[in-house]
Write an enzyme that holds these catalytic residues in place. Sequence first.
Site, PDB file in Angstrom:
ATOM      1  CG  ASP A 216      -1.717   1.082   1.517  1.00  0.00           C
ATOM      2  OD1 ASP A 216      -1.497   1.966   0.682  1.00  0.00           O
ATOM      3  OD2 ASP A 216      -2.559   1.112   2.465  1.00  0.00           O
ATOM      4  CG  HIS A 390      -3.955   4.405   3.562  1.00  0.00           C
ATOM      5  ND1 HIS A 390      -4.293   3.105   2.951  1.00  0.00           N
ATOM      6  CD2 HIS A 390      -5.209   5.017   3.702  1.00  0.00           C
ATOM      7  CE1 HIS A 390      -5.655   2.930   2.531  1.00  0.00           C
ATOM      8  NE2 HIS A 390      -6.231   4.160   2.981  1.00  0.00           N
TER       9      HIS A 390
HETATM   10 ZN   LIG Z   1      -7.831   1.040  -0.236  1.00  0.00          ZN
HETATM   11 ZN   LIG Z   2      -9.288   0.764   2.828  1.00  0.00          ZN
END
Ligand SMILES: [Zn+2]
Ligand SMILES: [Zn+2]
Length: 598
Positions: A216, A390
């Site tokens: 990510d 994130h």
């Molecule tokens: Zn996402």
């Molecule tokens: Zn997500």
Amino acid sequence: MPKQMNTSFGHAQSKKTYHTKNHVEKNDTLIYALGGLGEVGKNMYCFEHENEICIVDCGVLFPGDDLLGVDYVIPDYHHLIRMNKKRKFLVITHGHEDHIGGIPFLLRQVNIDAIYAPRFAKALIQKKLAEHKGLERTKIIEINDESSIKTKYFTVGFFNTIHSIPDSLGVLITTPNGTIVETGDFKFDLTPVGTNADYQKMAYIGVLKPDLLMSDSTNSGVEDFSISEKKVANEILEIMRKTSQRLIVATFASNVHRVSQILEAAVKCGRKVIVFGRSMENVVDIGRKMGTIKIKNADFLSPEELAHTPDDKVCIICTGSQGEPLAALSRISNGTHRYIHLKPGDTIVFSSNPIPGNAASVNKVIDKLFRSGATVLTKSILNNLHTTGHASKEEQKLMLQLICPRYFMPVHGEYKMLMQHRQTAIEVGVPKENIFVCANGDILILRNHEVLQSDWRFQGDDIYVDGNDISGLSTAVLKDRRILADNGLVAVVIAIDSKSNKILSRPVIVSRGFVFIKDSQGLIREAEFIVHQSLQEKMKEKTTFSELKNCVRSTLEPFLYKKTHRNPIVIPVIINSRQTMEEIQQKRIQKKAQRKEA
Ligand SMILES: [Zn+2]
Ligand SMILES: [Zn+2]
């Protein structure tokens, strides 16, 4: 960087030319994204071996203001449609729209053997499919960190990650050519809300030396370690305690952990809660069914009860933290909400960050809230009102260190984010030549534990969805909408008699969104006059309808541009004389009858 660090990531083949293109061979495993690269949204990563395709996630992208009237953007599924003979299964990492939103569109076009989804995502997908006729009964198999999916060529295992929604999984895919880890969305939080991350499992995967990590990249540009969700929860609790009057908290409906923390804090402070906004009500409903939101029925207020409850006993939770014009908070700030009318003394808390691009609309809403005399609290460096879901740079490094891959492919992010993540991986010790920054449709080859760039690629296009129409809006339609928005529309109505080749009356011009008619009478008259003249010229000889239309356009467009510096859409409307039309109609009927007799 110490030297032995490099060895733990495998040796770079220093003499190898930089990412040479390779032909795909028969036993290769192919890795490609149909969405998610060069953008934040519509994540879809595919792993193809022989006659099997393992698809990880199937998301949508929410379009910006430039895509007028477009509700969603989805990937072009054409490659998967062409491969309809191959067996396909879909694995979902978590229940966010950029990972599950495309499922109804995919299912309508592509045969999928089975959908595997973690518990919370499964509930959200079922709710979504219930709204799509014919898809209600789609079988979804629940998975968790202990699940294992075995097919002829793939074995798929999972590990728990921390994200803003419960039941988020990372994926470990074993193929005949090597192993791949796809992190899904993740962050590291040492005092998390909800399930902890499987640090031991990730470290163990690292011991097994996986070939490729796909990780990510959303927060690649954010330094350090993100703050813990617990800190945010404490901050919100503190505000609830200090506030003596009515409280309104706006946050992302997708941040289920946050929503549950806000609800619990309110109840702890003796407040009753009420939820506004469809997506928020939906998430609270499912969260309560799943047991991740632990609030009793008695703690909820109905809109009717709200009016009779003292201000210091109320906490309103709503959508609209991004200034979305139709969301609950925008309507509250406009004074158009059915149940909530602001008054001095109200406190509004933004437990969110404006997503880049939304700042202007968020500021507008905040401005209106201040005008009503309310106190508005937003995230700043002085407080902990929000944290991201994130991984920031240091957390991305930790993932790289735990998984210890030979090859690395940053995913889930705009090009800049992917490049920043690439830099981070280089800092951690992954050899430059082992990092692949790809675009949607690019193909990587996994061949006997080696990752190579392929010399061919798929279409990685965007499909625009308008309402529930899955055929996709054509770019031509969008182009027209953009011209309409920027330049408006001019229609020219012309009455002619095609038989005598005569114009019956002066052309009439009607316009929308072009110029203010009242102030532009002169311009419109002049335009009508020149159209009339050029039509008369044209009709001196026999002509066709389409030639007449072209004549109108080629006369009017340059004229309007010269006068106004605008290029409106010009629509000629030609009306034929009634008598002539009737005669033409009659002739057609006769011809048809003759053909039948013949
Ligand atoms: Zn996402
Ligand atoms: Zn997500």
